[in-house]
Motif scaffolding. Structure first.
Motif, short mmCIF file in Angstrom:
data_model
loop_
_atom_site.label_atom_id
_atom_site.label_comp_id
_atom_site.label_asym_id
_atom_site.label_seq_id
_atom_site.Cartn_x
_atom_site.Cartn_y
_atom_site.Cartn_z
N ASP A 11 0.84 -1.20 0.00
CA ASP A 11 0.00 0.00 0.00
C ASP A 11 0.87 1.25 0.00
OD1 ASP A 11 0.70 0.70 2.75
OD2 ASP A 11 -0.47 -1.08 3.26
N LEU A 25 1.21 3.69 2.13
CA LEU A 25 1.92 4.09 3.34
C LEU A 25 3.19 3.29 3.53
CD1 LEU A 25 1.34 6.17 5.55
CD2 LEU A 25 0.71 4.27 7.00
N ILE A 74 -6.18 2.63 -6.53
CA ILE A 74 -6.86 2.32 -5.28
C ILE A 74 -5.98 1.41 -4.45
CG2 ILE A 74 -8.86 1.18 -4.29
CD1 ILE A 74 -10.37 2.09 -6.83
N PRO A 126 -5.07 0.32 -0.12
CA PRO A 126 -5.41 0.58 1.28
C PRO A 126 -4.46 1.63 1.84
CG PRO A 126 -4.58 -1.67 0.96
CD PRO A 126 -4.58 -1.02 -0.37
N ARG A 127 -4.83 2.14 2.98
CA ARG A 127 -4.07 3.23 3.59
C ARG A 127 -3.87 4.33 2.57
NH1 ARG A 127 0.24 1.04 7.60
NH2 ARG A 127 1.07 -0.27 5.96
N LYS A 128 -2.69 4.73 2.22
CA LYS A 128 -2.63 5.85 1.27
C LYS A 128 -2.84 5.34 -0.15
CE LYS A 128 0.11 9.26 3.70
NZ LYS A 128 -0.76 10.42 3.74
N ASN A 129 -3.71 6.02 -0.89
CA ASN A 129 -3.98 5.56 -2.25
C ASN A 129 -2.99 6.15 -3.24
OD1 ASN A 129 -4.94 8.08 -3.30
ND2 ASN A 129 -6.83 7.73 -2.16
N MET A 170 -3.13 8.34 -5.69
CA MET A 170 -3.04 9.78 -5.89
C MET A 170 -2.30 10.46 -4.73
SD MET A 170 -4.22 10.40 -8.77
CE MET A 170 -4.39 12.16 -8.82
N GLU A 171 -2.50 9.93 -3.53
CA GLU A 171 -1.80 10.51 -2.39
C GLU A 171 -0.29 10.29 -2.52
OE1 GLU A 171 -3.91 9.93 1.66
OE2 GLU A 171 -4.87 8.57 0.26
N ASP A 194 -6.68 13.93 4.09
CA ASP A 194 -6.73 12.47 4.02
C ASP A 194 -8.14 11.99 3.69
OD1 ASP A 194 -4.21 11.61 4.25
OD2 ASP A 194 -4.25 11.26 6.41
N TYR A 249 -8.93 12.60 0.04
CA TYR A 249 -8.24 11.65 -0.83
C TYR A 249 -8.90 10.28 -0.76
CZ TYR A 249 -4.25 14.17 -2.69
OH TYR A 249 -3.46 15.00 -3.41
N SER A 297 -10.95 8.20 -3.90
CA SER A 297 -10.57 6.91 -4.45
C SER A 297 -11.63 5.85 -4.22
CB SER A 297 -9.24 6.46 -3.85
OG SER A 297 -9.45 6.07 -2.52
N GLU A 310 -12.98 0.84 0.08
CA GLU A 310 -13.04 1.37 -1.28
C GLU A 310 -14.35 1.01 -1.99
OE1 GLU A 310 -9.54 -0.69 -2.42
OE2 GLU A 310 -10.67 -2.18 -3.54
N GLN A 339 -4.85 3.22 9.79
CA GLN A 339 -3.91 4.25 9.38
C GLN A 339 -4.41 4.85 8.09
OE1 GLN A 339 -0.23 2.27 9.64
NE2 GLN A 339 0.85 4.05 10.34
N ASN A 340 -4.45 6.11 8.02
CA ASN A 340 -4.79 6.81 6.80
C ASN A 340 -5.99 6.24 6.07
OD1 ASN A 340 -1.69 6.96 7.21
ND2 ASN A 340 -2.35 8.80 6.16
N GLY A 341 -7.07 6.19 6.78
CA GLY A 341 -8.31 5.86 6.11
C GLY A 341 -8.46 4.43 5.64
N ALA A 342 -7.80 3.49 6.28
CA ALA A 342 -8.09 2.11 5.93
C ALA A 342 -7.89 1.23 7.15
CB ALA A 342 -7.19 1.63 4.80
N VAL A 343 -8.76 0.27 7.28
CA VAL A 343 -8.64 -0.66 8.40
C VAL A 343 -7.59 -1.68 8.01
CG1 VAL A 343 -9.85 -2.27 9.84
CG2 VAL A 343 -11.02 -0.28 8.98
N HIS A 344 -6.56 -1.72 8.78
CA HIS A 344 -5.38 -2.44 8.34
C HIS A 344 -5.33 -3.85 8.88
CE1 HIS A 344 -1.60 -2.84 6.54
NE2 HIS A 344 -0.90 -2.82 7.64
#
Lengths: 327, 300, 474
Positions: B207, B209, B230, B232-235, B237-238, C77, C80, C84, C178, C211-216
């Motif tokens: 991902d 991050l 797409i 997880p965590r940072k996508n 585009m980020e 965040d 973004y 997505s 997503e 972290q950053n918008g996702a369940v990890h």
């Protein structure tokens, strides 16, 4: 009496507790089993992903070792195939997936099709379409006779459309369940031109949702020779049909003959007037401007907004044209 | 290319050229633009008397000055009737074309006529693609090539090849994809690509991050980032945004894979700093060719 | 005197007993029903639908509305992660509700926002909008700057400027997957639009590695309070939402993430700015409108987990939250009290409303009564022992066993294969529920009830309290 009630409640609690203990044990057991199975799946992927890659890219021949033996290895193969199908478009690779599935996975999916669990049957139907397992087409056709859920029927008919097009129309027209417009549209976009033509001819036999989907699809596919058909639809009693036909005509991107449409500019349905503001923009200014100006004072916000936008765009263009000789 | 419009090109003496050469040579690897060192000499110098030699020297300088760009370097050697030129951003082919133009020009203006026909000069071209070769060695080899070109009927150009070989360049490749299987497919595809002078250093990340937390993208290597939009965590585009915020972000070449095929999405992606937009499902051979082209284009 | 006490105890005892018996019966039915529903799609691979829905021509476009207030830390965040979302046609409207920090500037600079002259499409009343901006990078990203007016007001402003027929409301601090939007839109797309609103299954994210918008990574929290809330959410999910949704009786879909048919929402006047639970209020208003206009629209709950939210970590925060929830709930019930037992409103009026009045609104009072009864019985002597024991057993059945059942059945029906240690921990904690968590939450809800009774004339002021649930909890 209270004592009796206590006894009953205590009994219920006891039974319930036993049931819960049972479920707990079952969960523990199934987790162990699932872990082992996932391990099998993972091991297969780790071992054979490279082999599949080399086979698909013509770097190595197919080897019998790659044939999955257990259901979990089959799941692993599914994962690998789906990863390719979702990401990669090479015809060669897709052909090899189809070939393998028809040779080695038929039995598995056939068993799943006769499962009592709805989810499993659906999965099987999805994969038959994904991997193009035409070898199971006859089994699928037999399934149609049983009592099916809407989703199953949808997928079965899709499979028929993919592998045995000539029988599609009849099944489609006489399907025992009612689909949603979204589902009809999915069929429509897959139809070959000749099937689409057949469907147009049997338009009157279709249910309203299906008619909507058909008209939308004509617009999306930009079928130029359908203008007469769409014009005929404009006389329909159902305003939804008229609106969608206007929209489809708009998407054909042609210049219209305004005399055939002017009744819609004063239509009581705002969506029709809105579609007209779009269609008017396909005409030269001197023809469209008087109407657009009239629509600027429409009772609907959307119509006013679109007409206003169109007029200011035209003025800007005209302004540029006037300014040009100065250069 | 009229020299009147440009500042007069200085003639660098032999003692100063060494520094300039070292500087240009170091820049070759960094900017991935080859330079060519051209040595020009007159055959059978004994045919000319000192006045003619002086005249010839002057004529040659005039012509060279007219032909050279501001970015090129003209230098003088201690030997008589020998001229040196460093053509920046040029390879063998460009240098050859330069010599031929010079030859045509001299023939046309009749300089050749004055001193006998054909104007008998030879040239040695050395393309520089790495920074190992020393100036003195280069000059010796060039003179060697000159004498061979002089005696060789195919002349009047000789080539020095010892400085041409490029050092295998390490290029980093990062794959950002959350699907483990497809990530492996990608890796295998990249590993099977072969290049003469490029060594791919491939790493994959699950991902955005994980990628941004690594110190992997900090180095100055050219870095090809292949990312899913797409993640997880940072996508995707980020990630692109973070990379393009960095100083020196030109080293990143970003491929973005996506299922979105709307024109608006593509425009937004390019505007935000994506270099190549790939709509899934894509043809894997097509992708490999695209990537190869990008890598070849790095050297010019 | 004794005769009085005996009479009172007798009356209360049987009231509580009857109540418990009814509730246990209702819960059992709903639990069985949820099981049947979930097991049906056990093992279904949902990928295919998601793959096909992604194509723009099939889907209904959605406007996503995100109200933000003083969220400069996380706003970029969030945007973004929303950009997505796997969905073919969306527009994203960020509504800045008069933030006092740098939220506005940050978004403006980051996405190169350009002031545009976008006229307002809707006519909902809102506080003054001071500017509308469009991103130069993402043409479907808009920023609406307005004066502060609370969450409902901000959502209404978003609705006014939205372009598409459906809108999706999202809390600034909730975390989406997503494909969340696809899943929540699925019932709407598949029903030809008969579904007027759909909400997803909200899950608690605390303890999970986020972290950053996702369940990890999924890992049960260490805090007993959080685990209790996780269990509580599971219970609400299995013994309530699924069954209610099947018969179109859902009164609550979470405001954290739900999709609405814009036309209907505008018809009912949008979100109500003067209530505490604006999300429930909207759903009730929609039900009412649908029935009054004789439409055949439905409101659905989607069992897939699509939205993750942060639960309060302290007793104080939890108390605040529960008080507010309960007050909001009663407010909506009271405002629409005429729907109760009114056959005109179908199942919502005949079943949902009475159910909510009895179990959700008055339930806490009766249950607290039960606790008091048990305690009192032991002081009053042996003639009440038996009844007290009966009530205690019912409490255990109703509280502990149903909680444990929810934990286990959820794992079984959703195929999640939880770790053994976690299952045992949840079971053990559920066993303690009757002794601390249950009485506490009952108490807080009664507090909410009292607040409703005392402050019903000052709604407007209460509505200004915290923007997001998280803000209120901290």
């Amino acid at each position: 009496m209270i004592t009796v009630a206590i006894e009953w409640v205590a009994l219920i609690i006891l039974l319930f507790t036993l049931l819960l203990i049972g479920i707990t044990l079952y969960l523990f057991w199934s987790r162990t089993r699932e872990k082992a199975n996932q391990h099998v799946k993972k091991a297969y992927i780790e071992k054979h992903n490279r082999h599949w890659y080399e086979y698909f890219r013509n770097l190595a021949p197919f080897s019998e070792e790659m044939v999955p033996v257990s259901p979990y290895e089959i799941e692993a193969v599914e994962e690998i195939f789906l990863s390719y199908l979702m990401n990669v478009s090479d015809a060669d690779i897709r052909g090899k997936i189809k070939q393998f599935a028809n040779e080695h996975l038929v039995g598995h999916y056939k068993r799943m099709l006769s499962s009592r669990n709805w989810g499993k049957r659906m999965n099987s139907l999805y994969r038959i379409a994904d991997f193009q397992i035409y070898a199971l087409l006859d089994v699928c056709e037999q399934m149609e006779r049983a009592k099916l859920s809407r989703d199953e029927y949808f997928q079965l008919l899709k499979i028929k459309l993919l592998f045995r097009e000539e029988r599609f129309i009849e099944s489609f027209l006489f399907m025992p369940v009612k689909m949603s417009e979204f589902q009809y549209k999915q069929y429509m976009l897959l139809l070959s031109p000749s099937l689409l033509e057949q469907l147009k001819q049997r338009y009157t036999e279709l249910v309203p949702e299906c008619r909507y989907a058909l008209i939308d699809t004509i617009g999306i596919r930009k079928e130029m020779d359908t203008l007469d058909f769409l014009k005929a639809c404009l006389r329909d009693e159902d305003s939804e049909i008229r609106i969608r036909s206007l929209k489809a005509i708009n998407e054909l991107n042609i210049r219209i003959d305004l005399t055939e449409y002017d009744s819609f500019i004063a239509s009581p349905v705002w969506e029709e007037r809105f579609m007209m503001t779009l269609l008017l923009q396909r005409l030269p200014d001197e023809q469209s401007l008087p109407y657009l100006e009239k629509l600027m004072n429409d009772s609907s916000w959307y119509v006013r907004e679109e007409a206003g936008r169109a007029i200011s765009e035209r003025r800007q263009r005209a302004g540029k044209r006037d300014a040009e000789p100065a250069y | 290319m009229n020299s009147k419009f440009f500042r007069d090109i200085p003639i660098i003496s032999e003692e100063h050229i060494l520094n300039i050469f070292t500087l240009l040579k170091a820049n070759v690897v960094r900017s991935r633009k080859t330079i060519s060192v051209v040595l020009i000499s007159v055959l059978q110098q004994e045919r000319y008397n000192p006045d003619q030699q002086m005249e010839l020297t002057q004529q040659m300088y005039n012509h060279l000055k007219a032909k050279l760009r501001q970015t090129d370097v003209l230098f003088q050697l201690d030997r008589l009737l020998e001229w040196g030129v460093i053509l920046s951003h040029s390879g063998e082919e460009e240098a050859k074309a330069f010599i031929q133009r010079l030859y045509e020009e001299m023939k046309r203006t009749g300089v050749a006529g004055e001193f006998g026909d054909p104007f008998p000069f030879v040239a040695a071209i050395a393309e520089i693609g790495n920074n190992d070769i020393e100036f003195d060695d280069l000059m010796n080899e060039s003179r060697q090539a000159l004498s061979e070109a002089a005696s060789w009927p195919g002349g009047p150009i000789g080539f020095v090849r010892s400085g041409k070989r490029r050092k295998a360049e390490r290029i980093k490749v990062s794959i950002l994809e959350s699907n483990e299987i497809f990530k492996d497919i990608f890796r295998m595809s990249l590993q099977n690509l072969r290049f003469d002078d490029i060594q791919l250093d491939i790493r994959d990340f699950r991902d955005g991050l994980e990628f941004l937390d690594s110190d992997w993208y900090g180095s100055s290597h050219t870095h090809i980032v292949i990312t899913n939009d797409i993640l997880p965590r940072k996508n995707g585009m980020e990630v692109v945004y973070a990379l393009r915020q960095m100083p020196n972000n030109g080293k990143f070449i970003v491929f973005m894979m996506t299922k979105r095929n709307a024109e608006e999405d593509m425009i937004a992606a390019y505007e935000s700093g994506v270099d190549h937009y790939i709509v899934k499902p894509f043809n894997i051979r097509l992708f490999e060719s695209q990537l190869k082209r990008v890598l070849v284009r790095l050297w010019s | 005197m004794n005769r009085w006490i005996e009479g009172i105890m007798y009356f209360f005892g049987w009231t509580i007993f009857c109540y418990m018996a009814i509730v246990i019966l209702v819960y059992s039915v709903m639990l069985v029903f949820a099981q049947i529903e979930l097991r049906r799609q056990y093992k279904l691979d949902k990928r295919d639908l998601e793959e096909s829905t992604i194509d723009a021509v099939y889907s209904k476009p959605v406007s996503i509305i995100v109200p933000v207030y003083n969220e400069q830390a996380g706003v970029i965040d969030s945007i973004y992660s929303l950009l997505s979302l796997k969905y073919p046609q969306t527009e994203l409207l960020v509504v800045n509700d008069g933030s006092k920090d740098g939220t506005l500037q940050l978004v403006m600079e980051h996405f190169r926002m350009v002031c545009v002259d976008k006229p307002r499409a809707g006519k909902l009343e809102t506080k003054r909008v001071t500017g509308v901006y469009q991103s130069a990078i993402h043409s479907h990203l808009w920023l609406i700057d307005k004066e502060n007016g609370g969450k409902a007001d901000a959502l209404n402003a978003g609705i006014n400027y939205s372009r598409y027929p459906y809108f999706c409301s999202i809390d600034g601090d909730s975390i989406l997957e997503e494909n969340s939007l696809l899943r929540v839109m699925k019932p709407i797309i598949l029903s030809n639009g008969a579904v007027a609103a759909a909400g997803g299954n909200v899950r608690i994210v605390n303890g999970f590695h986020v972290q950053n918008g996702a369940v990890h990574q999924t890992m049960l929290s260490n805090s007993a309070l959080i685990v209790m809330q996780v269990i509580e959410y599971l219970r609400a999910f299995l013994m309530g939402r699924i069954a209610l949704s099947r018969w179109n009786m859902v009164l609550i879909i979470s405001g954290a993430f739900s999709v609405f048919n814009k036309k209907l929402v505008v018809e009912v006047g949008g979100y109500s700015c003067n209530t505490i639970g604006e999300d429930m209020e909207l759903v009730v208003k929609l039900h009412r409108f649908i029935k009054e206009q004789d439409l055949d629209n439905r409101i659905e709950f989607v069992p897939d987990p699509v939205c993750w939210t942060e639960a309060p970590q302290t007793l104080k925060g939890l108390r605040n939250q529960r008080r507010r929830w309960h007050q909001g709930l009663i407010q909506s019930l009271w405002a629409h009290k005429r729907m109760t037992f009114n056959p005109k409103y179908g199942a919502v009026g005949l079943i949902s409303f009475p159910y909510f009045w009895l179990v959700e609104c008055l339930g806490p009072l009766i249950e607290i009564g039960g606790y008091i009864y048990v305690v009192a019985a032991f002081f009053l002597g042996n003639i009440y022992y038996e009844f007290a024991i009966l009530l205690m057993l019912l409490f255990i059945l109703y509280g502990t066993l149903f909680s444990i059942a929810s934990v286990l059945l959820e794992a079984w029906s959703m195929n999640t294969y939880p770790r053994r240690r976690e299952v045992i921990r949840m079971i053990l904690l559920a066993m303690t529920e009757v002794f601390w968590y249950k009485p506490l939450s009952l108490f807080w809800r009664v507090e909410g009830l009292i607040r409703f009774l005392l402050r019903r004339k000052t709604w407007g002021q209460i509505a200004r309290v915290g923007f997001s649930e998280k803000g209120a909890a901290e």
